[in-house]
Design a protein around this motif. Sequence first.
Motif, PDB file in Angstrom:
ATOM      1  N   MET A 123      33.090   6.188 -27.792  1.00 11.47           N
ATOM      2  CA  MET A 123      32.395   6.795 -26.663  1.00 11.47           C
ATOM      3  C   MET A 123      31.086   7.458 -27.067  1.00 11.47           C
ATOM      4  N   ALA A 124      30.937   7.800 -28.343  1.00  8.70           N
ATOM      5  CA  ALA A 124      29.619   8.206 -28.823  1.00  8.70           C
ATOM      6  C   ALA A 124      28.651   7.033 -28.728  1.00  8.70           C
ATOM      7  N   ILE A 125      29.193   5.835 -28.795  1.00  8.69           N
ATOM      8  CA  ILE A 125      28.411   4.610 -28.589  1.00  8.69           C
ATOM      9  C   ILE A 125      28.286   4.332 -27.094  1.00  8.69           C
ATOM     10  N   GLY A 126      29.422   4.134 -26.421  1.00  9.80           N
ATOM     11  CA  GLY A 126      29.465   3.951 -24.981  1.00  9.80           C
ATOM     12  C   GLY A 126      28.640   2.784 -24.475  1.00  9.80           C
ATOM     13  N   THR A 127      28.458   2.742 -23.160  1.00 12.46           N
ATOM     14  CA  THR A 127      27.664   1.677 -22.556  1.00 12.46           C
ATOM     15  C   THR A 127      26.239   1.679 -23.095  1.00 12.46           C
ATOM     16  N   ALA A 128      25.691   2.866 -23.367  1.00 10.32           N
ATOM     17  CA  ALA A 128      24.325   2.929 -23.886  1.00 10.32           C
ATOM     18  C   ALA A 128      24.226   2.191 -25.217  1.00 10.32           C
ATOM     19  N   GLY A 129      25.141   2.495 -26.135  1.00 14.02           N
ATOM     20  CA  GLY A 129      25.099   1.836 -27.436  1.00 14.02           C
ATOM     21  C   GLY A 129      25.457   0.372 -27.368  1.00 14.02           C
ATOM     22  N   TYR A 130      26.422   0.032 -26.526  1.00 13.35           N
ATOM     23  CA  TYR A 130      26.793  -1.372 -26.324  1.00 13.35           C
ATOM     24  C   TYR A 130      25.613  -2.144 -25.743  1.00 13.35           C
ATOM     25  N   THR A 131      24.867  -1.519 -24.821  1.00 10.88           N
ATOM     26  CA  THR A 131      23.668  -2.158 -24.272  1.00 10.88           C
ATOM     27  C   THR A 131      22.607  -2.331 -25.351  1.00 10.88           C
ATOM     28  N   ALA A 132      22.430  -1.309 -26.193  1.00 14.26           N
ATOM     29  CA  ALA A 132      21.483  -1.415 -27.307  1.00 14.26           C
ATOM     30  C   ALA A 132      21.851  -2.581 -28.210  1.00 14.26           C
ATOM     31  N   SER A 133      23.130  -2.764 -28.462  1.00  9.56           N
ATOM     32  CA  SER A 133      23.577  -3.870 -29.301  1.00  9.56           C
ATOM     33  C   SER A 133      23.288  -5.219 -28.631  1.00  9.56           C
ATOM     34  N   LEU A 134      23.484  -5.300 -27.314  1.00 11.21           N
ATOM     35  CA  LEU A 134      23.116  -6.531 -26.597  1.00 11.21           C
ATOM     36  C   LEU A 134      21.618  -6.818 -26.755  1.00 11.21           C
ATOM     37  N   CYS A 135      20.786  -5.762 -26.671  1.00 11.34           N
ATOM     38  CA  CYS A 135      19.338  -5.938 -26.815  1.00 11.34           C
ATOM     39  C   CYS A 135      18.970  -6.417 -28.212  1.00 11.34           C
ATOM     40  N   VAL A 136      19.525  -5.780 -29.230  1.00 13.52           N
ATOM     41  CA  VAL A 136      19.235  -6.175 -30.612  1.00 13.52           C
ATOM     42  C   VAL A 136      19.702  -7.612 -30.852  1.00 13.52           C
ATOM     43  N   GLY A 137      20.878  -7.945 -30.344  1.00 13.55           N
ATOM     44  CA  GLY A 137      21.363  -9.318 -30.477  1.00 13.55           C
ATOM     45  C   GLY A 137      20.446 -10.319 -29.808  1.00 13.55           C
ATOM     46  N   ALA A 138      19.898  -9.951 -28.636  1.00 15.20           N
ATOM     47  CA  ALA A 138      18.983 -10.847 -27.928  1.00 15.20           C
ATOM     48  C   ALA A 138      17.714 -11.086 -28.740  1.00 15.20           C
ATOM     49  N   PRO A 273      29.607 -11.260 -19.549  1.00 17.30           N
ATOM     50  CA  PRO A 273      30.889 -11.915 -19.832  1.00 17.30           C
ATOM     51  C   PRO A 273      31.548 -11.379 -21.102  1.00 17.30           C
ATOM     52  N   ARG A 274      32.768 -11.757 -21.305  1.00 14.89           N
ATOM     53  CA  ARG A 274      33.570 -11.232 -22.401  1.00 14.89           C
ATOM     54  C   ARG A 274      32.972 -11.545 -23.778  1.00 14.89           C
ATOM     55  N   GLU A 275      32.521 -12.759 -23.999  1.00 14.56           N
ATOM     56  CA  GLU A 275      32.053 -13.135 -25.334  1.00 14.56           C
ATOM     57  C   GLU A 275      30.857 -12.306 -25.799  1.00 14.56           C
ATOM     58  N   PRO A 276      29.805 -12.122 -24.971  1.00 11.07           N
ATOM     59  CA  PRO A 276      28.721 -11.230 -25.409  1.00 11.07           C
ATOM     60  C   PRO A 276      29.179  -9.792 -25.650  1.00 11.07           C
ATOM     61  N   ARG A 277      30.150  -9.332 -24.876  1.00  7.14           N
ATOM     62  CA  ARG A 277      30.690  -7.986 -25.090  1.00  7.14           C
ATOM     63  C   ARG A 277      31.338  -7.883 -26.478  1.00  7.14           C
ATOM     64  N   LEU A 278      32.179  -8.863 -26.781  1.00  7.20           N
ATOM     65  CA  LEU A 278      32.849  -8.847 -28.078  1.00  7.20           C
ATOM     66  C   LEU A 278      31.838  -8.935 -29.214  1.00  7.20           C
ATOM     67  N   ALA A 279      30.802  -9.767 -29.039  1.00  7.83           N
ATOM     68  CA  ALA A 279      29.772  -9.897 -30.072  1.00  7.83           C
ATOM     69  C   ALA A 279      29.014  -8.588 -30.252  1.00  7.83           C
ATOM     70  N   ALA A 280      28.715  -7.907 -29.140  1.00 11.28           N
ATOM     71  CA  ALA A 280      27.991  -6.636 -29.217  1.00 11.28           C
ATOM     72  C   ALA A 280      28.818  -5.586 -29.947  1.00 11.28           C
ATOM     73  N   TRP A 281      30.103  -5.485 -29.644  1.00  8.85           N
ATOM     74  CA  TRP A 281      30.954  -4.509 -30.318  1.00  8.85           C
ATOM     75  C   TRP A 281      31.190  -4.889 -31.775  1.00  8.85           C
ATOM     76  N   ASP A 282      31.246  -6.175 -32.053  1.00 10.57           N
ATOM     77  CA  ASP A 282      31.374  -6.604 -33.451  1.00 10.57           C
ATOM     78  C   ASP A 282      30.141  -6.195 -34.254  1.00 10.57           C
ATOM     79  N   ARG A 283      28.952  -6.378 -33.676  1.00  7.68           N
ATOM     80  CA  ARG A 283      27.718  -5.975 -34.360  1.00  7.68           C
ATOM     81  C   ARG A 283      27.725  -4.464 -34.619  1.00  7.68           C
ATOM     82  N   LEU A 284      28.145  -3.703 -33.622  1.00  8.42           N
ATOM     83  CA  LEU A 284      28.211  -2.257 -33.789  1.00  8.42           C
ATOM     84  C   LEU A 284      29.176  -1.869 -34.909  1.00  8.42           C
ATOM     85  N   SER A 285      30.318  -2.550 -34.976  1.00 14.75           N
ATOM     86  CA  SER A 285      31.307  -2.194 -35.997  1.00 14.75           C
ATOM     87  C   SER A 285      30.829  -2.559 -37.396  1.00 14.75           C
ATOM     88  N   ARG A 286      29.960  -3.571 -37.494  1.00  8.44           N
ATOM     89  CA  ARG A 286      29.448  -4.000 -38.796  1.00  8.44           C
ATOM     90  C   ARG A 286      28.179  -3.269 -39.208  1.00  8.44           C
TER      91      ARG A 286
END
Length: 327
Positions: A123-138, A273-286
Amino acid sequence: MFSALLIDKGEAGQTTALANLDEADLPDGDVSVDVEYSTLNYKDGLAITGASPVVRRFPMVPGIDFAGVVTASTHAQWKEGDRVVLNGWGVGETHWGGLAQRARLNGDWLVPLPAAFTARQAMAIGTAGYTASLCVGALLDHGVRPDQGEVLVTGATGGVGSVAVALLAKAGFTVAAATGKASEAEYLKRLGAATVLDRAELAGPGRPMQKERWAGVVDSVGSHTLANACAQTRYGGTVAACGLAQGMDFPASVAPFILRGVSLLGIDSVMAPREPRLAAWDRLSRELDVDALDTIAEEIALAEAIDAAGRLMDGKVRGRIVVDVNR
């Protein structure tokens, strides 16, 4: 019974208060969750303060994020004891959300809590951090690389910006962070920013084509800031746009796109969709240094969330606000 923030609307207007609710009041869903932590995002601030008509059904429990433990499930993917994360899907807008001790919802909306994170860290990451990860991935998927030049992050002291700075720096990029809070320069440099810009350099009307500066951009601000960022992006560069803190307008021209081959990518986190979500959280965890989360986040109790939402809307919050819904 459980505690929750509850938004209601009557003849006198909208009210938000801490309430005791019965589990029988929870909306329909095939998964029930004991919520451990939630968080405050910009959209939550809009909902709680009533600054924008984000809430579409009343009464509503706000909170577009939560992390917790499954207590009951008829969904094939989840069982009792599973640790899960929720981001978006209209939760806190049309379906009761995470600023509560209990939740019931569609199991398709959940993803596993990465083993690298506690519920609080998620939750310190939250939607904001998950969105940031989607942006970096893009940006990465579109071919932006560290050797191509600086990457700009706008709204850098906000939730999206803070995590984007940290992720990009960890990936080897030279990060320029734009903020209106000069006092937070040291904070941004601790996250990995090489330079800190005054947001005023980008916030006003600008020429449609400007000096080439950025190989890539993560923008959470919109309006003139996004227009100027595009006008300053290098030939073949990429801009990932995910927010509208300055405004929904885009006072720009097509010149950067047709004369410099700049790409503007829209990033949606709510219905992704689910796959980009999982990829975003995977990037955050790594890639995200968990120690950075202590720098980025402050923690409050559920009862403090109403006042904190006001601070958030007044631009007085740095980074992320984590909400312990059980205190």
